[in-house]
Write a protein that holds these residues in place. Structure first.
Motif, PDB file in Angstrom:
ATOM      1  N   THR A 189     -14.724 -16.082  24.186  1.00 47.84           N
ATOM      2  CA  THR A 189     -14.659 -14.740  23.601  1.00 47.84           C
ATOM      3  C   THR A 189     -15.681 -13.791  24.218  1.00 47.84           C
ATOM      4  O   THR A 189     -15.779 -12.647  23.804  1.00 47.84           O
ATOM      5  CB  THR A 189     -14.896 -14.810  22.076  1.00 47.84           C
ATOM      6  OG1 THR A 189     -16.151 -15.441  21.831  1.00 47.84           O
ATOM      7  CG2 THR A 189     -13.782 -15.590  21.386  1.00 47.84           C
ATOM      8  N   SER A 190     -16.451 -14.283  25.195  1.00 46.67           N
ATOM      9  CA  SER A 190     -17.466 -13.437  25.833  1.00 46.67           C
ATOM     10  C   SER A 190     -16.966 -12.942  27.183  1.00 46.67           C
ATOM     11  O   SER A 190     -16.284 -13.673  27.909  1.00 46.67           O
ATOM     12  CB  SER A 190     -18.767 -14.226  26.022  1.00 46.67           C
ATOM     13  OG  SER A 190     -19.276 -14.636  24.778  1.00 46.67           O
ATOM     14  N   VAL A 191     -17.314 -11.707  27.494  1.00 51.63           N
ATOM     15  CA  VAL A 191     -16.848 -11.076  28.728  1.00 51.63           C
ATOM     16  C   VAL A 191     -18.040 -10.557  29.531  1.00 51.63           C
ATOM     17  O   VAL A 191     -18.945  -9.934  28.975  1.00 51.63           O
ATOM     18  CB  VAL A 191     -15.893  -9.904  28.423  1.00 51.63           C
ATOM     19  CG1 VAL A 191     -15.418  -9.242  29.720  1.00 51.63           C
ATOM     20  CG2 VAL A 191     -14.702 -10.380  27.601  1.00 51.63           C
ATOM     21  N   ILE A 192     -18.023 -10.846  30.829  1.00 51.15           N
ATOM     22  CA  ILE A 192     -19.011 -10.279  31.751  1.00 51.15           C
ATOM     23  C   ILE A 192     -18.287  -9.243  32.604  1.00 51.15           C
ATOM     24  O   ILE A 192     -17.350  -9.574  33.321  1.00 51.15           O
ATOM     25  CB  ILE A 192     -19.614 -11.370  32.659  1.00 51.15           C
ATOM     26  CG1 ILE A 192     -20.318 -12.432  31.824  1.00 51.15           C
ATOM     27  CG2 ILE A 192     -20.579 -10.752  33.666  1.00 51.15           C
ATOM     28  CD1 ILE A 192     -20.683 -13.679  32.604  1.00 51.15           C
ATOM     29  N   LEU A 193     -18.695  -7.990  32.480  1.00 51.92           N
ATOM     30  CA  LEU A 193     -18.110  -6.940  33.308  1.00 51.92           C
ATOM     31  C   LEU A 193     -18.907  -6.860  34.606  1.00 51.92           C
ATOM     32  O   LEU A 193     -20.146  -6.823  34.582  1.00 51.92           O
ATOM     33  CB  LEU A 193     -18.154  -5.604  32.568  1.00 51.92           C
ATOM     34  CG  LEU A 193     -17.328  -5.535  31.283  1.00 51.92           C
ATOM     35  CD1 LEU A 193     -17.546  -4.205  30.581  1.00 51.92           C
ATOM     36  CD2 LEU A 193     -15.843  -5.721  31.591  1.00 51.92           C
ATOM     37  N   ASN A 222     -30.930  -4.044  43.233  1.00 58.61           N
ATOM     38  CA  ASN A 222     -30.513  -3.003  42.288  1.00 58.61           C
ATOM     39  C   ASN A 222     -31.052  -3.345  40.894  1.00 58.61           C
ATOM     40  O   ASN A 222     -30.820  -4.436  40.381  1.00 58.61           O
ATOM     41  CB  ASN A 222     -28.983  -2.932  42.275  1.00 58.61           C
ATOM     42  CG  ASN A 222     -28.462  -1.886  41.315  1.00 58.61           C
ATOM     43  OD1 ASN A 222     -28.555  -2.044  40.105  1.00 58.61           O
ATOM     44  ND2 ASN A 222     -27.907  -0.820  41.856  1.00 58.61           N
ATOM     45  N   LYS A 223     -31.765  -2.395  40.278  1.00 59.69           N
ATOM     46  CA  LYS A 223     -32.475  -2.718  39.030  1.00 59.69           C
ATOM     47  C   LYS A 223     -31.517  -3.016  37.876  1.00 59.69           C
ATOM     48  O   LYS A 223     -31.833  -3.816  36.993  1.00 59.69           O
ATOM     49  CB  LYS A 223     -33.429  -1.587  38.647  1.00 59.69           C
ATOM     50  CG  LYS A 223     -32.772  -0.266  38.322  1.00 59.69           C
ATOM     51  CD  LYS A 223     -33.823   0.755  37.919  1.00 59.69           C
ATOM     52  CE  LYS A 223     -33.167   2.075  37.529  1.00 59.69           C
ATOM     53  NZ  LYS A 223     -34.183   3.086  37.142  1.00 59.69           N
ATOM     54  N   TYR A 224     -30.357  -2.379  37.863  1.00 64.22           N
ATOM     55  CA  TYR A 224     -29.395  -2.658  36.792  1.00 64.22           C
ATOM     56  C   TYR A 224     -28.782  -4.052  36.967  1.00 64.22           C
ATOM     57  O   TYR A 224     -28.600  -4.799  36.001  1.00 64.22           O
ATOM     58  CB  TYR A 224     -28.301  -1.588  36.778  1.00 64.22           C
ATOM     59  CG  TYR A 224     -28.832  -0.209  36.525  1.00 64.22           C
ATOM     60  CD1 TYR A 224     -29.308   0.157  35.258  1.00 64.22           C
ATOM     61  CD2 TYR A 224     -28.892   0.733  37.542  1.00 64.22           C
ATOM     62  CE1 TYR A 224     -29.823   1.419  35.018  1.00 64.22           C
ATOM     63  CE2 TYR A 224     -29.405   2.002  37.314  1.00 64.22           C
ATOM     64  CZ  TYR A 224     -29.865   2.338  36.053  1.00 64.22           C
ATOM     65  OH  TYR A 224     -30.378   3.586  35.827  1.00 64.22           O
ATOM     66  N   PHE A 225     -28.439  -4.387  38.204  1.00 63.53           N
ATOM     67  CA  PHE A 225     -27.911  -5.719  38.498  1.00 63.53           C
ATOM     68  C   PHE A 225     -28.952  -6.778  38.137  1.00 63.53           C
ATOM     69  O   PHE A 225     -28.648  -7.787  37.489  1.00 63.53           O
ATOM     70  CB  PHE A 225     -27.545  -5.809  39.982  1.00 63.53           C
ATOM     71  CG  PHE A 225     -26.833  -7.072  40.378  1.00 63.53           C
ATOM     72  CD1 PHE A 225     -25.455  -7.089  40.538  1.00 63.53           C
ATOM     73  CD2 PHE A 225     -27.536  -8.254  40.599  1.00 63.53           C
ATOM     74  CE1 PHE A 225     -24.791  -8.260  40.903  1.00 63.53           C
ATOM     75  CE2 PHE A 225     -26.882  -9.422  40.964  1.00 63.53           C
ATOM     76  CZ  PHE A 225     -25.509  -9.422  41.118  1.00 63.53           C
ATOM     77  N   ASP A 226     -30.186  -6.511  38.562  1.00 61.10           N
ATOM     78  CA  ASP A 226     -31.283  -7.459  38.319  1.00 61.10           C
ATOM     79  C   ASP A 226     -31.498  -7.673  36.819  1.00 61.10           C
ATOM     80  O   ASP A 226     -31.627  -8.814  36.350  1.00 61.10           O
ATOM     81  CB  ASP A 226     -32.547  -6.904  38.978  1.00 61.10           C
ATOM     82  CG  ASP A 226     -33.712  -7.860  38.870  1.00 61.10           C
ATOM     83  OD1 ASP A 226     -33.644  -8.946  39.472  1.00 61.10           O
ATOM     84  OD2 ASP A 226     -34.687  -7.524  38.173  1.00 61.10           O
ATOM     85  N   LYS A 227     -31.504  -6.576  36.069  1.00 56.27           N
ATOM     86  CA  LYS A 227     -31.754  -6.663  34.628  1.00 56.27           C
ATOM     87  C   LYS A 227     -30.653  -7.444  33.918  1.00 56.27           C
ATOM     88  O   LYS A 227     -30.920  -8.335  33.085  1.00 56.27           O
ATOM     89  CB  LYS A 227     -31.844  -5.249  34.045  1.00 56.27           C
ATOM     90  CG  LYS A 227     -31.995  -5.200  32.546  1.00 56.27           C
ATOM     91  CD  LYS A 227     -31.953  -3.759  32.053  1.00 56.27           C
ATOM     92  CE  LYS A 227     -31.977  -3.707  30.531  1.00 56.27           C
ATOM     93  NZ  LYS A 227     -31.851  -2.309  30.038  1.00 56.27           N
ATOM     94  N   GLU A 228     -29.400  -7.155  34.261  1.00 53.37           N
ATOM     95  CA  GLU A 228     -28.283  -7.778  33.553  1.00 53.37           C
ATOM     96  C   GLU A 228     -28.131  -9.253  33.891  1.00 53.37           C
ATOM     97  O   GLU A 228     -27.875 -10.078  33.010  1.00 53.37           O
ATOM     98  CB  GLU A 228     -26.987  -7.027  33.882  1.00 53.37           C
ATOM     99  CG  GLU A 228     -26.899  -5.654  33.255  1.00 53.37           C
ATOM    100  CD  GLU A 228     -26.842  -5.731  31.729  1.00 53.37           C
ATOM    101  OE1 GLU A 228     -25.804  -6.136  31.204  1.00 53.37           O
ATOM    102  OE2 GLU A 228     -27.847  -5.391  31.078  1.00 53.37           O
ATOM    103  N   ILE A 229     -28.277  -9.614  35.153  1.00 51.04           N
ATOM    104  CA  ILE A 229     -28.073 -11.029  35.500  1.00 51.04           C
ATOM    105  C   ILE A 229     -29.247 -11.878  34.989  1.00 51.04           C
ATOM    106  O   ILE A 229     -29.052 -13.046  34.602  1.00 51.04           O
ATOM    107  CB  ILE A 229     -27.861 -11.204  37.023  1.00 51.04           C
ATOM    108  CG1 ILE A 229     -27.218 -12.572  37.278  1.00 51.04           C
ATOM    109  CG2 ILE A 229     -29.139 -11.036  37.809  1.00 51.04           C
ATOM    110  CD1 ILE A 229     -26.649 -12.749  38.658  1.00 51.04           C
TER     111      ILE A 229
END
Length: 275
Positions: free
Chosen positions: A206-210, A258-265
């Protein structure tokens, strides 16, 4: 395999044969949900990019991590991890065929001490993979679960293939990966309905990674309204794709991530490691 890496993998495989594992296993296991599956919901996602970088982060956190490439017809994780491809008949297909095979000869070491790969050979014949049943897949996953702290499985979205539904059945928790495509929700619902119809629990998916998001018009709310939970949002980064094509890990080898990529992963890695 050099002496250092041979020593590293030997220390992991000592777990599988010791009779004193009984009882001790309960105390040693760090994670509750140690077998994690990733399945694409549409075209345009990069499970290979996601799983290779995620596996690196988990290994850096001290977890003995095994990545399994179940894309048996077209494996590519070996390239993303900078590993030489297996010769025909070696790797995943060999451990599927027999429970007498020594996994130390079939699992590939990577540049990271605690990160390993079990992959098919790109030279294997396609028809050889039609003979395996759920029991073979269950055996391999169960054995890997005993050897490693965490197992990440790249699952092909191919419902008639045992490697799709078998992995969905025997993993502890699963993630859909999706990007900005109108067919995303329909594809997820359709696959889960089919899995449920053959007796496979779908509650763990039920979890999604965009990922690979380009900030275009897309109705993200529909995903939540249908009961799915978005757990990470990764932007499209050209440098990450370039690193994959060069056989490098973006999160490790690129000088400015990339700071957004880094933060999310990293948030996703912490979610899996802090269970």
């Amino acid at each position: 395999m050099d002496r250092k890496r041979k020593s590293a993998i030997n220390s992991i495989f000592q777990k599988i044969s010791a009779k004193d594992m009984i009882g001790a296993e309960i105390n040693d296991k760090k994670l509750i949900y140690s077998v994690v599956g990733f399945i694409p919901a549409c075209e345009g996602v990069d499970n290979t990019l996601l799983i290779s970088n995620l596996g690196y982060l988990l290994a850096k956190q001290g977890l003995n991590t095994c990545i399994v490439d179940f894309k048996v017809f077209f494996p590519n994780l070996y390239h993303a991890l900078g590993v030489s491809p297996n010769k025909k008949g070696n790797g995943l297909i060999k451990v599927l065929k027999s429970d007498k095979v020594d996994y130390r000869d079939e699992i590939n070491s990577t540049k990271e001490e605690k990160l390993f790969l079990l992959s098919p050979s790109p030279q294997d014949l396609i028809e050889e993979y039609f003979d395996f049943s759920f029991s073979s897949i269950e055996r391999v996953i169960s054995e890997l679960k005993e050897m490693f702290d965490i197992v990440l499985i790249d699952i092909p979205n191919n419902p008639p293939l045992e490697f799709c539904l078998g992995a969905m059945k025997y993993c502890h928790v699963g993630f859909f990966t999706a990007t900005e495509r109108v067919e995303v929700t329909g594809n997820m619902i359709k696959l889960l309905d089919f899995a449920s119809s053959v007796g496979i629990s779908t509650a763990k998916f039920t979890s999604v990674i965009l990922m690979n998001l380009q900030d275009i018009k897309f109705d993200y709310k529909i995903i939540s309204e249908l009961g799915f939970n978005i757990v990470a949002v990764l932007p499209f980064v050209k440098a990450a794709l370039s690193c994959y094509l060069d056989g490098n890990l973006y999160i490790r080898d690129y000088p400015v991530v990339n700071k957004y990529f880094d933060k999310e992963i990293k948030r996703l890695a912490n979610l899996l490691s802090n269970q």
